[in-house]
Design a protein around this motif. Structure first.
Motif, PDB file in Angstrom:
ATOM      1  N   LEU A   5       2.805   9.959  -2.258  1.00 14.46           N
ATOM      2  CA  LEU A   5       1.788   9.054  -1.729  1.00 14.46           C
ATOM      3  C   LEU A   5       1.332   9.539  -0.369  1.00 14.46           C
ATOM      4  N   LEU A   6       0.080   9.313  -0.083  1.00 16.28           N
ATOM      5  CA  LEU A   6      -0.440   9.515   1.247  1.00 16.28           C
ATOM      6  C   LEU A   6      -0.710   8.126   1.813  1.00 16.28           C
ATOM      7  N   GLU A   7       0.052   7.760   2.835  1.00 15.75           N
ATOM      8  CA  GLU A   7      -0.104   6.446   3.452  1.00 15.75           C
ATOM      9  C   GLU A   7      -1.030   6.583   4.654  1.00 15.75           C
ATOM     10  N   SER A  26      -2.906   4.594   7.827  1.00 18.87           N
ATOM     11  CA  SER A  26      -2.704   3.434   8.681  1.00 18.87           C
ATOM     12  C   SER A  26      -3.841   3.322   9.687  1.00 18.87           C
ATOM     13  N   LEU A  66      -2.716  -0.907   6.043  1.00 23.27           N
ATOM     14  CA  LEU A  66      -2.201   0.263   5.327  1.00 23.27           C
ATOM     15  C   LEU A  66      -2.879   0.420   3.978  1.00 23.27           C
ATOM     16  N   VAL A  67      -3.105   1.661   3.605  1.00 24.16           N
ATOM     17  CA  VAL A  67      -3.628   2.015   2.293  1.00 24.16           C
ATOM     18  C   VAL A  67      -2.788   3.173   1.773  1.00 24.16           C
ATOM     19  N   ASP A  68      -2.360   3.095   0.521  1.00 25.29           N
ATOM     20  CA  ASP A  68      -1.626   4.183  -0.119  1.00 25.29           C
ATOM     21  C   ASP A  68      -2.506   4.838  -1.172  1.00 25.29           C
ATOM     22  N   PHE A  69      -2.620   6.153  -1.092  1.00 24.10           N
ATOM     23  CA  PHE A  69      -3.330   6.942  -2.093  1.00 24.10           C
ATOM     24  C   PHE A  69      -2.311   7.767  -2.848  1.00 24.10           C
ATOM     25  N   PRO A  70      -2.170   7.605  -4.171  1.00 23.69           N
ATOM     26  CA  PRO A  70      -1.356   8.565  -4.920  1.00 23.69           C
ATOM     27  C   PRO A  70      -2.014   9.945  -4.795  1.00 23.69           C
ATOM     28  N   ALA A  99      -9.610   0.509  -0.383  1.00 20.78           N
ATOM     29  CA  ALA A  99      -9.205   1.844   0.070  1.00 20.78           C
ATOM     30  C   ALA A  99     -10.089   2.386   1.196  1.00 20.78           C
ATOM     31  N   MET A 145      -1.865   9.351   9.196  1.00 21.00           N
ATOM     32  CA  MET A 145      -1.638   9.656   7.786  1.00 21.00           C
ATOM     33  C   MET A 145      -0.221  10.171   7.658  1.00 21.00           C
ATOM     34  N   LEU A 154       4.352  10.604   1.878  1.00 26.97           N
ATOM     35  CA  LEU A 154       5.601  10.013   1.408  1.00 26.97           C
ATOM     36  C   LEU A 154       5.987  10.643   0.069  1.00 26.97           C
TER      37      LEU A 154
END
Length: 113
Positions: A39-41, A43, A49-53, A101, A109, A112
């Motif tokens: 994941l790319l978190e 902030s 927060l936004v999480d991008f797979p 998003a 960034m 994770l």
């Protein structure tokens, strides 16, 4: 800013009229930092927060914009970075998940596992 410049014009639900955005494609940034999985978190200054797979980023058409209508963005103008999408380019970009998003005041960034 050292990565290739990208951009597009689009309207948004947060602004009036068509806006010009310039920055770097999120997929180019992820490739540059050599993140391939997880994941790319992202902030924001206000801790949103936004999480991008990472696997989904290549097809996302997400732009990490640092210029809005030709001007560098400050925190007062949704900067320093704003993840935007070409909302006018199709209904797939005008969905709740895409709007969620579209993080602005992006300042961190984290990759994770």
């Amino acid at each position: 800013m050292a990565l290739p410049l990208a951009g597009f014009a689009t309207s948004t639900i947060w602004t009036d009229g068509v806006q010009q955005f310039e920055g770097v494609w999120l997929k180019d940034l992820v490739k540059h930092i050599e993140v391939e999985t997880g994941l790319l978190e992202l902030s924001a200054l206000n801790e949103y927060l936004v999480d991008f797979p990472v696997e989904d980023i290549a097809d996302s058409q997400a732009l990490v914009a640092y210029r809005h209508n030709g001007e560098l963005m400050s925190a007062r103008s949704r900067g320093p970075l704003w993840v935007v999408f070409p909302y006018d380019h199709g209904p797939e970009f005008r969905t709740e998940p895409t709007y969620v998003a579209s993080i602005w005041q992006l300042d961190l960034m984290v990759a994770l596992p």
